[in-house]
Design a protein around this motif. Sequence first.
Motif, mmCIF file in Angstrom:
data_model
loop_
_atom_site.group_PDB
_atom_site.id
_atom_site.type_symbol
_atom_site.label_atom_id
_atom_site.label_comp_id
_atom_site.label_asym_id
_atom_site.label_seq_id
_atom_site.Cartn_x
_atom_site.Cartn_y
_atom_site.Cartn_z
ATOM 1 N N GLU A 1 0.831 -1.213 0.000
ATOM 2 C CA GLU A 1 0.000 0.000 0.000
ATOM 3 C C GLU A 1 0.864 1.262 0.000
ATOM 4 O OE1 GLU A 1 -3.293 0.149 -0.542
ATOM 5 O OE2 GLU A 1 -3.039 -2.006 -0.840
ATOM 6 N N ILE A 2 1.978 1.227 0.705
ATOM 7 C CA ILE A 2 2.878 2.387 0.715
ATOM 8 C C ILE A 2 3.479 2.591 -0.673
ATOM 9 C CG2 ILE A 2 4.999 3.345 1.699
ATOM 10 C CD1 ILE A 2 4.262 1.875 4.329
ATOM 11 N N VAL A 3 3.848 1.502 -1.351
ATOM 12 C CA VAL A 3 4.371 1.622 -2.723
ATOM 13 C C VAL A 3 3.290 2.194 -3.643
ATOM 14 C CG1 VAL A 3 5.199 0.336 -4.740
ATOM 15 C CG2 VAL A 3 6.160 -0.123 -2.479
ATOM 16 N N LYS A 4 2.053 1.744 -3.479
ATOM 17 C CA LYS A 4 0.962 2.295 -4.292
ATOM 18 C C LYS A 4 0.805 3.797 -4.050
ATOM 19 C CE LYS A 4 -1.922 -1.846 -4.636
ATOM 20 N NZ LYS A 4 -3.198 -2.442 -4.203
ATOM 21 N N ALA A 5 0.931 4.231 -2.808
ATOM 22 C CA ALA A 5 0.837 5.665 -2.495
ATOM 23 C C ALA A 5 1.991 6.424 -3.149
ATOM 24 C CB ALA A 5 0.838 5.879 -0.981
ATOM 25 N N ALA A 6 3.175 5.832 -3.154
ATOM 26 C CA ALA A 6 4.328 6.465 -3.812
ATOM 27 C C ALA A 6 4.087 6.560 -5.311
ATOM 28 C CB ALA A 6 5.601 5.670 -3.521
ATOM 29 N N GLU A 7 3.522 5.522 -5.896
ATOM 30 C CA GLU A 7 3.214 5.544 -7.331
ATOM 31 C C GLU A 7 2.163 6.597 -7.662
ATOM 32 O OE1 GLU A 7 2.164 1.468 -8.003
ATOM 33 O OE2 GLU A 7 4.276 0.876 -8.260
ATOM 34 N N ALA A 8 1.158 6.735 -6.809
ATOM 35 C CA ALA A 8 0.134 7.755 -7.018
ATOM 36 C C ALA A 8 0.760 9.155 -6.942
ATOM 37 C CB ALA A 8 -0.989 7.605 -5.992
ATOM 38 N N TYR A 9 1.661 9.337 -5.985
ATOM 39 C CA TYR A 9 2.366 10.607 -5.860
ATOM 40 C C TYR A 9 3.190 10.874 -7.122
ATOM 41 C CZ TYR A 9 5.615 14.133 -4.085
ATOM 42 O OH TYR A 9 6.365 15.265 -3.912
#
Length: 177
Positions: A105-113
């Motif tokens: 989920e943290i990687v997904k948030a980084a990708e969204a950013y």
Amino acid sequence: MNHLTITTATTADIPQLVTLVNSAYRGEHSKKGWTTEAYLIEGTQRVDEASMLQMMTTPGAIIKKCTTADNAIVGCVYLEARGKELYLGMLTVSPEIQATGIGREIVKAAEAYAAAQKFEAIVMVVVSLRRELIDWYIRRGFQLTSERRPFPTDTRFGTPTQPLEFVVLKKTAQITP
């Protein structure tokens, strides 16, 4: 697991972030999780408050934190703009709750950013001997490049038990908001 929220960390979070990162990567406590570096690097400190503050105040950089409903920080990631690429580092999840999907989920948030900021790629470095970690990132769409980088010689944050180097991983076009 409680409801989790991923937001941008502030300087008030530094003490909790330092404790989290050090507990996940160094010393005996880190051996509770699969991301430990304790067998590669002696010492109990990967970061300190001064280095965390330096990361937070680097132009173009942020730290995203993952918190529980009671505001406990259980994960984080460092993100830094480097030209058209976003550097991702210090992805951390508390050892007691690793392998529960929080890192993903943290990687997904980084990708969204990265997508929102219109970066062309996300780049990271991983110790070359961390095959299980490299494989985890590959399963998330990162590709291993042929680039290698030297491991830092500054022993403030641990002493390698053997010669180490970094491999570079990159994720491009797949970045979506």
